[in-house]
Design an enzyme around this catalytic site. Structure first.
Site, short mmCIF file in Angstrom:
data_model
loop_
_atom_site.label_atom_id
_atom_site.label_comp_id
_atom_site.label_asym_id
_atom_site.label_seq_id
_atom_site.Cartn_x
_atom_site.Cartn_y
_atom_site.Cartn_z
NE ARG A 57 20.94 -25.01 -6.30
CZ ARG A 57 21.54 -24.02 -6.97
NH1 ARG A 57 21.06 -22.95 -6.69
NH2 ARG A 57 22.70 -24.01 -7.95
CB VAL A 91 25.69 -20.13 -5.30
CG1 VAL A 91 25.13 -18.90 -5.81
CG2 VAL A 91 24.64 -21.42 -5.95
CG ASP A 92 29.68 -24.71 -8.00
OD1 ASP A 92 30.96 -24.34 -7.92
OD2 ASP A 92 29.14 -24.66 -9.02
CG HIS A 107 25.14 -14.15 -8.91
ND1 HIS A 107 25.02 -14.95 -10.15
CD2 HIS A 107 25.13 -13.13 -9.14
CE1 HIS A 107 24.65 -13.68 -11.19
NE2 HIS A 107 24.77 -12.65 -10.47
CB CYS A 115 21.87 -13.22 11.10
SG CYS A 115 20.59 -12.62 12.13
CB CYS A 134 21.33 -15.57 14.31
SG CYS A 134 22.86 -14.66 14.12
N GLY A 174 30.91 -21.03 -20.20
CA GLY A 174 29.64 -21.51 -19.73
C GLY A 174 28.52 -20.54 -19.07
P1 NAD Z 1 22.45 -20.52 -17.33
O1 NAD Z 1 22.02 -21.91 -16.88
O2 NAD Z 1 21.53 -19.64 -17.90
O3 NAD Z 1 23.50 -21.07 -18.82
C1 NAD Z 1 24.27 -22.19 -18.65
C2 NAD Z 1 25.36 -21.98 -19.75
O4 NAD Z 1 26.31 -22.87 -19.78
C3 NAD Z 1 24.38 -21.94 -21.11
O5 NAD Z 1 24.88 -21.01 -22.10
C4 NAD Z 1 24.96 -23.44 -21.64
O6 NAD Z 1 24.91 -23.40 -23.20
C5 NAD Z 1 26.38 -23.53 -21.06
N1 NAD Z 1 26.77 -24.87 -20.98
C6 NAD Z 1 26.23 -25.77 -20.44
N2 NAD Z 1 26.96 -27.07 -20.30
C7 NAD Z 1 28.24 -26.65 -20.64
C8 NAD Z 1 29.41 -27.24 -20.94
N3 NAD Z 1 29.55 -28.53 -20.42
N4 NAD Z 1 30.45 -26.48 -21.18
C9 NAD Z 1 30.28 -25.35 -21.71
N5 NAD Z 1 29.07 -24.49 -21.52
C10 NAD Z 1 28.18 -25.35 -21.15
O7 NAD Z 1 23.57 -20.12 -16.40
P2 NAD Z 1 24.38 -19.00 -15.96
O8 NAD Z 1 24.48 -17.98 -17.36
O9 NAD Z 1 25.62 -19.21 -14.93
O10 NAD Z 1 23.33 -18.08 -15.49
C11 NAD Z 1 22.35 -17.79 -14.73
C12 NAD Z 1 22.42 -18.00 -12.99
O11 NAD Z 1 22.37 -19.26 -12.70
C13 NAD Z 1 23.77 -17.45 -12.10
O12 NAD Z 1 23.07 -16.51 -11.52
C14 NAD Z 1 24.15 -18.57 -11.32
O13 NAD Z 1 23.90 -18.17 -10.04
C15 NAD Z 1 22.83 -19.61 -11.45
N6 NAD Z 1 23.23 -21.05 -11.25
C16 NAD Z 1 24.25 -21.48 -10.72
C17 NAD Z 1 24.62 -22.94 -10.51
C18 NAD Z 1 26.18 -23.29 -9.88
O14 NAD Z 1 26.16 -22.70 -8.72
N7 NAD Z 1 26.50 -24.36 -10.39
C19 NAD Z 1 23.70 -23.86 -11.02
C20 NAD Z 1 22.58 -23.16 -11.78
C21 NAD Z 1 22.38 -21.97 -11.91
#
Ligand code: NAD
Length: 233
Positions: A57, A91-92, A107, A115, A134, A174
């Site tokens: 990731r 987390v990106d 998150h 560590c 570490c 999102g």
């Molecule tokens: P989720 O995957 O549960 O839901 C994603 C949501 O985004 C959905 O409701 C979907 O309909 C919507 N979506 C998808 N594409 C879209 C777009 N182009 N425009 C607008 N909306 C769009 O994600 P979440 O609710 O953030 O939940 C959960 C967990 O996932 C978090 O704890 C997070 O840390 C983790 N996560 C983070 C990343 C990242 O850092 N980019 C990636 C995957 C998961």
């Protein structure tokens, strides 16, 4: 004009940058069980697998860029006369790369390492393994991603709650509304704030928002930000 804008972002805002959400097929999440790679028990069972997952990731970040939604939010922060804070579940590092400064990673962050022995945190974009040491206490096998896993307490919650109770505009972008406590933020904010959801489909908590904008973040967010900024001119 809104004085205190709080924006919650989820995986959906980074989807158009090429980072898979939880629900997308074909992404890293579809080939791994959440219990294995996103819980403390999973890490205790198989730390090498968890390091590999987060190494992938972290490497993925090098091939992606902020999209128009991240950029529009950074422009809002820069040009809006009131306060703008982003609380992200992601987390990106795409918000910071777009220029956002007022940002809380609830998150954790892929580019932060912690560590378990001495609590030292440091930023790094490289790979880690069970052999990693570490840099502070020199112990081996004690480094973990500085990520909030399922069952762990999110970061900055007290600060976020204060922001939510003084917000007059709350925008959720999102996020599926499946992961608490973030899914409950709208219930706190709606006491004092106008609440808006931007998502390609209605989230689980959609009915709690005053306004729904259906669309991809990359288009809907710049349009909404433009309206907000025009209203202050
Ligand atoms: P989720 O995957 O549960 O839901 C994603 C949501 O985004 C959905 O409701 C979907 O309909 C919507 N979506 C998808 N594409 C879209 C777009 N182009 N425009 C607008 N909306 C769009 O994600 P979440 O609710 O953030 O939940 C959960 C967990 O996932 C978090 O704890 C997070 O840390 C983790 N996560 C983070 C990343 C990242 O850092 N980019 C990636 C995957 C998961």
């Amino acid at each position: 004009m809104y004085k205190n804008i709080v924006i919650l972002t989820g995986a959906g805002i980074s989807a158009e940058s090429g980072i898979a959400t939880f629900r997308d097929g074909g992404g890293l999440w579809s080939s791994h069980k959440v219990e294995d790679v996103a819980t403390l028990n999973g890490y205790r069972r198989n730390p090498a697998l968890v390091h590999d997952f987060y190494n992938s990731r972290r490497r993925e970040l090098k091939n992606v860029s902020p999209n128009p939604a991240h950029i529009a939010l950074a422009e809002l922060e820069e040009n809006h006369p009131g306060s703008v804070v982003i609380v992200t579940q992601n987390v990106d590092d795409l918000h910071e790369r777009a220029g956002t400064k007022n940002l809380l990673h609830m998150h954790g962050e892929l580019l932060s390492i912690r560590c378990e022995a001495c609590g030292y945190k440091f930023k790094s974009g490289t790979d880690f393994s069970i052999e990693s040491v570490c840099p502070k206490c020199s112990k081996k096998g004690v480094l973990r991603p500085d990520i909030v896993w399922f069952g762990e307490v999110p970061m900055h919650l007290e600060k976020i709650e204060l922001l939510l109770i003084s917000a007059d505009l709350f925008i959720s972008i999102g996020t599926s509304g499946a992961v608490y406590p973030a899914a409950g933020f709208v219930s706190i904010a709606r006491n004092s704030a106008h609440t808006v959801e931007i998502n390609i489909e209605a989230s689980i908590t959609a009915s709690l928002f005053h306004e729904q904008i259906a669309g991809k973040a990359g288009k809907a967010v710049p349009e909404y930000v433009k309206k907000l900024l025009q209203a202050t001119e």
